[in-house]
Design an enzyme around this catalytic site. Structure first.
Site, PDB file in Angstrom:
ATOM      1  NE  ARG A 108      -5.896   9.842  11.753  1.00 56.08           N
ATOM      2  CZ  ARG A 108      -4.967   9.140  11.110  1.00 56.08           C
ATOM      3  NH1 ARG A 108      -3.999   8.567  11.777  1.00 56.08           N
ATOM      4  NH2 ARG A 108      -5.025   9.009   9.795  1.00 56.08           N
ATOM      5  CD  GLN A 152      -1.037   2.258   2.317  1.00 58.28           C
ATOM      6  OE1 GLN A 152      -0.268   1.891   3.204  1.00 58.28           O
ATOM      7  NE2 GLN A 152      -1.280   3.541   2.056  1.00 58.28           N
ATOM      8  CG  HIS A 207      -7.661   5.853   6.367  1.00 56.15           C
ATOM      9  ND1 HIS A 207      -6.877   6.103   5.262  1.00 56.15           N
ATOM     10  CD2 HIS A 207      -6.787   5.622   7.371  1.00 56.15           C
ATOM     11  CE1 HIS A 207      -5.598   6.040   5.598  1.00 56.15           C
ATOM     12  NE2 HIS A 207      -5.520   5.741   6.873  1.00 56.15           N
ATOM     13  CG  ASP A 217     -10.663  -1.409   5.137  1.00 59.52           C
ATOM     14  OD1 ASP A 217     -11.288  -0.318   5.222  1.00 59.52           O
ATOM     15  OD2 ASP A 217      -9.440  -1.460   4.900  1.00 59.52           O
ATOM     16  N   GLY A 251      -8.492  -4.333  10.118  1.00 60.25           N
ATOM     17  CA  GLY A 251      -7.369  -3.511  10.562  1.00 60.25           C
ATOM     18  C   GLY A 251      -7.097  -3.713  12.035  1.00 60.25           C
ATOM     19  NE  ARG A 252      -9.092   1.647  15.043  1.00 58.38           N
ATOM     20  CZ  ARG A 252      -9.627   2.206  13.967  1.00 58.38           C
ATOM     21  NH1 ARG A 252     -10.389   1.492  13.136  1.00 58.38           N
ATOM     22  NH2 ARG A 252      -9.411   3.480  13.689  1.00 58.38           N
TER      23      ARG A 252
END
Ligand SMILES: Cc1cc2nc3c(=O)[nH]c(=O)nc-3n(C[C@H](O)[C@H](O)[C@H](O)COP(=O)(O)O)c2cc1C
Ligand SMILES: CC(C)CC(=O)C(=O)O
Length: 370
Positions: free
Chosen positions: A172, A135, A254, A285, A308-309
């Site tokens: 974030r 990626q 994302h 995802d 992901g997580r």
């Protein structure tokens, strides 16, 4: 990680929280802004229910799917997440060995704390045929992107995933609150080392920059690897991407880390699948935590889903073994859900088997992506 095998899906996050420093846990767990998109990814799955079909017979199930010319053992892959060595000292190597051991494809990324060549080598230790994709965030200097693509090719990656949802860095909230902006000493984004424009041995920062369709065309010219666009939510973008020769799409917000107001991935999926109309595989995802989520996404047009997580939590608590167990449990949970839905193969799941929870039956629309 799965409802039936490993307890409720919030438990792995809680266990990882015990192991990780609070600012590292928050980096992995957090999202952008008020974390609406982050929450919605999971909650949107909770708003959808499955209607199983009955008396479909057959005791043999086959969970394989074909993606870009390869058979995957299940409609599941590991999404690219940054900095695995923050989660566990073995980092991306452990994730790669675990994914390869289960046959689950791994997308490693430019933000890995292990160079792509070493990640791919670790995967091949477990399975010489392991599927590893790379990626990329397109970098402002084309020669930097070009060098990264070359390294991925040399490492034997079999697709280039271009993340397109990050023209700027998301806000974030937790990282700002914690003052977390640097990797601890000894850890670095190893793919960013020794690139054009940096001193020998030094790493460059990963830039997020607003690329255009022309930049994508330049990447297309650069490599024969299949090109996968990650971070598409609008059906019109999906249509343009297919017309411009993209080989697959990942519907993704994302993990809620970029645009906080973004739609949940599973809610954006049906319209994208409809626009693509089966011309290329649609992957997705965001918020996938159990076999039922995988089944819903497939029914709504995804060929496979990424996690992901859940992989980061398993890595933090159990290293390589933890990731292998978590991926195996998720795969087994999906197989059981498929059986309970009366399906024998992933493609047997159809949009009319998905309905909003709490309302009378209202079949979803969804173009089959098969
Ligand atoms: C800690 C973290 C780091 C991430 N890093 C990247 C990255 O470097 N590149 C990328 O395309 N996506 C990245 N993502 C997004 C994931 O690929 C994926 O879209 C998202 O995690 C899926 O949602 P889930 O965590 O609910 O499964 C990251 C996600 C997390 C949680
Ligand atoms: C290093 C960052 C670019 C990776 C990240 O946190 C993300 O993509 O969400």
């Amino acid at each position: 990680m799965t409802g039936s095998h490993a307890g409720p899906p919030h438990e792995p996050a809680a266990a990882a929280r015990e192991r990780l420093g609070p600012e590292h846990y928050d980096y992995f767990a957090g999202g952008a802004g008020e974390e609406t998109a982050l929450r919605e990814n999971e909650e949107a799955f909770g708003r959808l229910a499955l209607l199983p079909r009955v008396l479909r017979g057959g005791t043999v199930r086959d969970t394989r799917v074909s993606v870009l010319g390869r058979d995957w053992p299940a409609p599941l892959f590991v999404s690219p997440t940054a900095f695995h060595r923050l989660a566990h000292p073995d980092g991306e190597r452990a994730t790669a060995r675990a994914a390869a051991a289960t046959g689950i494809p791994l997308v490693t990324g430019v933000a890995a704390t292990t160079a792509v060549a070493d990640v791919a080598a670790a995967a091949r230790e477990a399975d010489p045929e392991a599927v590893v994709w790379f990626q990329l965030y397109p970098q402002p200097e084309h020669e930097v992107s070009a060098e990264l693509v070359l390294r991925a090719e040399r490492a034997g990656c079999s697709a280039l995933v271009v993340t397109v949802d990050s023209p700027v860095f998301g806000t974030r909230t937790r990282d700002l609150r914690n003052g977390f902006h640097d990797l601890p000493p000894g850890l670095a984004a190893e793919n960013m080392r020794d690139l054009p424009g940096a001193a020998p041995g030094a790493t460059r920062d990963i830039a997020m920059c607003p690329a255009g369709w022309d930049d994508l065309a330049r990447l297309r010219e650069l490599t024969d690897l299949p090109l996968v666009l990650k971070g598409v939510l609008h059906p019109e973008d999906a249509r343009i991407a297919v017309e411009r020769g993209v080989d697959a799409l990942i519907v993704s917000n994302h993990g809620g880390r970029q645009l906080d107001a973004a739609a949940a991935s599973v809610e954006a999926l049906p319209a994208v699948a409809e626009a693509v109309a089966g011309r290329v595989p649609v992957l997705m995802d965001g918020g996938v935590r159990r076999g039922g989520d995988i089944a819903v996404a497939l029914a709504l047009g995804a060929r496979a889903v990424g996690v992901g997580r859940p992989v980061l939590w398993a890595l933090a608590t159990g290293g390589e073994d933890g990731v292998r167990e978590a991926l195996t449990a998720l795969r087994e949970d999906f197989d059981q859900v498929l059986a309970l839905c009366g399906g024998h193969r992933p493609r047997d799941l159809t949009a009319d088997q998905v309905t909003p929870r709490g309302l009378p039956y209202r079949p979803m629309r969804g173009e089959r992506a098969w």
